[in-house]
Write a protein that holds these residues in place. Structure first.
Motif, PDB file in Angstrom:
ATOM      1  N   MET C   1      -1.624  17.469  19.933  1.00 59.92           N
ATOM      2  CA  MET C   1      -2.687  16.528  20.298  1.00 59.92           C
ATOM      3  C   MET C   1      -2.590  15.258  19.444  1.00 59.92           C
ATOM      4  SD  MET C   1      -6.457  17.815  21.361  1.00 59.92           S
ATOM      5  CE  MET C   1      -7.563  17.419  20.023  1.00 59.92           C
ATOM      6  N   GLU C   2      -2.229  15.451  18.169  1.00 65.40           N
ATOM      7  CA  GLU C   2      -2.085  14.291  17.297  1.00 65.40           C
ATOM      8  C   GLU C   2      -0.963  13.367  17.804  1.00 65.40           C
ATOM      9  OE1 GLU C   2      -3.803  12.877  15.157  1.00 65.40           O
ATOM     10  OE2 GLU C   2      -2.353  11.433  14.387  1.00 65.40           O
ATOM     11  N   SER C   3       0.093  13.952  18.371  1.00 63.27           N
ATOM     12  CA  SER C   3       1.189  13.112  18.870  1.00 63.27           C
ATOM     13  C   SER C   3       0.749  12.323  20.103  1.00 63.27           C
ATOM     14  CB  SER C   3       2.424  13.973  19.182  1.00 63.27           C
ATOM     15  OG  SER C   3       2.209  14.718  20.363  1.00 63.27           O
ATOM     16  N   VAL C   4      -0.091  12.958  20.941  1.00 63.88           N
ATOM     17  CA  VAL C   4      -0.636  12.230  22.086  1.00 63.88           C
ATOM     18  C   VAL C   4      -1.478  11.047  21.596  1.00 63.88           C
ATOM     19  CG1 VAL C   4      -2.252  12.353  24.047  1.00 63.88           C
ATOM     20  CG2 VAL C   4      -0.663  14.243  23.613  1.00 63.88           C
ATOM     21  N   ARG C   5      -2.280  11.320  20.596  1.00 61.65           N
ATOM     22  CA  ARG C   5      -3.126  10.266  20.056  1.00 61.65           C
ATOM     23  C   ARG C   5      -2.288   9.087  19.546  1.00 61.65           C
ATOM     24  NH1 ARG C   5      -5.181   7.918  15.994  1.00 61.65           N
ATOM     25  NH2 ARG C   5      -3.830   8.985  14.524  1.00 61.65           N
ATOM     26  N   GLN C   6      -1.207   9.428  18.840  1.00 64.52           N
ATOM     27  CA  GLN C   6      -0.346   8.365  18.305  1.00 64.52           C
ATOM     28  C   GLN C   6       0.313   7.558  19.421  1.00 64.52           C
ATOM     29  OE1 GLN C   6       2.337   9.865  15.346  1.00 64.52           O
ATOM     30  NE2 GLN C   6       0.687  10.617  14.012  1.00 64.52           N
TER      31      GLN C   6
END
Lengths: 236, 236, 236, 236
Positions: C1-6
């Motif tokens: 999810m953090e990679s999507v956010r980035q």
């Protein structure tokens, strides 16, 4: 037609008359109503049933533009215009009997005039490319049936419809023997057997719509469930 | 019409032509397509927008039977027949450009021809007794729009519709000032204000239907939510 | 999810936050709304998008009765209950900004809050026997979306839906490779190619529903025309 | 309940049993089916009729979020989950008699098992803001009824529905005397009188759905035409 009349007369208890009319003629509605009143004194039930489907068995790019006009108008006059005229001509008569007929002990209409449209699945969805003109006219007929429901209820006249599916009569049999692929697609989507029904399958629905004095503005699909276009993959 | 052309030319960047045609004439579709091809070399977008509603402001029992025929045929030719002819005449041209235009990197059509029907809420439900002929014709138009969707997709031509609600243009304003009761009934069922919209309210939907290369066979109601006929009694 | 956010942060211009929530938990709606308000101060757009379909790949006669209950409740909570709670929790915030935002020079809302439901073709018709629970929940979601349209319009909040067709994402790809017969039936009824769409195909419709300040209570099918279930036999 | 049983026994010719069950309990479906089989040896007809509507008579912004969950789940279990379980439990028994019952001389099923859903107008449109939970559950029930139609037809079991309008029974009478404005809005849209029907008005439709061995997957609105929401302004 005379032989049909004789059969009906023998099978039933009442009087049967036949009147040959071209429903696309402006005078048809009044002729039919006048004949009925002359013979029976009153009209109680109207079934808008006449009409012949015209199919377009060519690609639209090869079909002349003026033929779209010709086919669409033909179907619209048969399926949408003529039933409006017949229904209203008859309703003027029916209203005399039914408008003030009163209510029974539980407050439902004591009796009602009954108009039935014989629509088609094509009134609900256009189905196939050969049916462009037919589907458009039947959908228009559905719209007018709903309008008549809204207008004639005040006179205690109900307006409802049946939407039969695929029948195993002579015409369809011939058509589907030419196009077994179309038949196969239909076969897949009728949950109940048979896939193609005997035309007598519509009788109970017509009897019901005549008898129920409160049902109004409904369409009853008579097709074994075909209209749902449901796919059964795991329950086999 | 020339003043409209000048305004559009000044406001936009492209070339604008006006062509006066009676869409009920058999030759209109081909005339329009020929003029467009002559001036622009190609057709990319068709909006079926022409037509004038005819209302029946009498009781059906007082309205002559032949007038039902006249009104219904008039509306059917305008709203159902003419758009089919124009759409197919144009699609023959559009197909040359779009049928083999190919797909983009995610597999969606690189571009598509676009046909839009300007329907009406009356295409979805008959609404009112004065609109018998109009509603029937618009419902028929919806059926043909769906049929064209099914047929023209193979050429990468999409067919969609908008169904605008009540506009605050000159005609309706005049009508509803005569019948404030009808206006009041409409007012009650528009969740979003305004109840009667500026005609520019349809622009975003038309732009969207032109731009999206995959949406096909949809009807977008542009009416603030009127079509739901919802009743709000407790959230006031 | 953090990679999507980035990724989203890099691609766009604004701030992106991610919040992991179980939407079936009673507290999820308020948690999401609180986090959004804390970070952004206001909510303008809600997309009800979460949820995982559960299919029944057995005959109903072999499927335990209590499992129907389990599956149906699971799907109903995900697709019908959770979006109602999130939409209303967010609408309480949105109403503060939008309820009195006023109208532009042509009388249309100057701006509106926007709630979008990501429904499915299954919301419009049950489609297939493995989707009993999913279809029922999505159809219920459609009903609530219409109710919310009727209620929230008074606060200048619009509620609309998209109904995507078949996507070529990982999950469906795996499913349809197991059942090529199901895939073949879908292929036959998409007028426009591709039959299975890239999920980005829904983007224009979402952007449109966000931008148009008058469209309200509509469902836009994004499926190349599949929902018409049209048969093309002669235009080939 | 015992007095109802005695009345039914006296009025009819057959045997009547009563079984008190909480349909929201997991065991209810099997208890009902077992009792019926024990007493009668077979099940031929199932009418999914139980359930009590819960209304939300507050603004949604004042109604606690967890109450939406409570109300929606309650209605969904009553109207959507319980009928699926009862229908399938009964269908397993019915299939033994009907699946291979054969066809009559015109090829229609010799007899069929019959499942009827008592839906509501709320299954077709959400109608009013107090009915959010009820309408969602009834719409879900409609979806499952269509799915069951698609699945059970192979066993010669038909699944259909009635959608009654407004009844003049004790509950509604009390409600509408509190809200005469709601009652007035209903009164305006029933073409046929009475506006509020005696509950016996549903009997002919139920009898019809039991008797017709080919009608499948239909919804019959029993409401005098209310569902059309038609406006009659000129035919007065």
């Amino acid at each position: 037609m005379e032989s049909v009349r004789q059969t009906l007369t023998l099978e039933g208890e009442g009087k049967v008359i036949c009147l040959k009319q071209d429903i696309t003629a402006e005078s048809a509605a009044e002729n039919i109503v006048e004949a009925a009143v002359r013979e029976f004194g009153m009209i109680d039930i109207v079934v808008n049933n006449a009409g012949i489907a015209r199919r377009i068995e060519e690609t639209y790019f090869n079909f002349p533009l003026e033929k779209f006009s010709e086919y669409m108008l033909d179907q619209f006059i048969q399926f949408a215009v003529a039933p409006v005229q017949l229904s209203i001509a008859a309703a003027k008569v029916m209203a005399k009997k039914y408008a003030n007929i009163g209510y029974n002990e539980v407050g439902l209409p004591r009796d009602t005039g009954c108009i039935i449209y014989n629509l088609s699945q094509a009134a609900l969805q256009p189905i196939r490319d050969d049916l462009l003109a037919y589907s458009a006219a039947k959908r228009a007929a559905l719209s007018t049936m709903e309008t008549l429901t809204g207008v004639l209820g005040q006179h205690n006249i109900r307006v409802n419809a049946i939407a039969p599916g695929y029948a195993n009569t002579a015409g369809p049999k011939k058509f589907y023997s030419r196009f077994p692929n179309i038949r196969a697609d239909i076969d897949k989507h009728v949950p109940l057997k048979p896939n193609f029904m005997d035309p007598s399958a519509v009788v109970p629905a017509v009897q019901y719509l005549v008898a129920d004095n409160y049902v109004n503005g409904v369409v009853i699909e008579i097709d074994g469930g075909w209209h749902l276009r449901f796919n059964r993959y795991f329950n086999v």
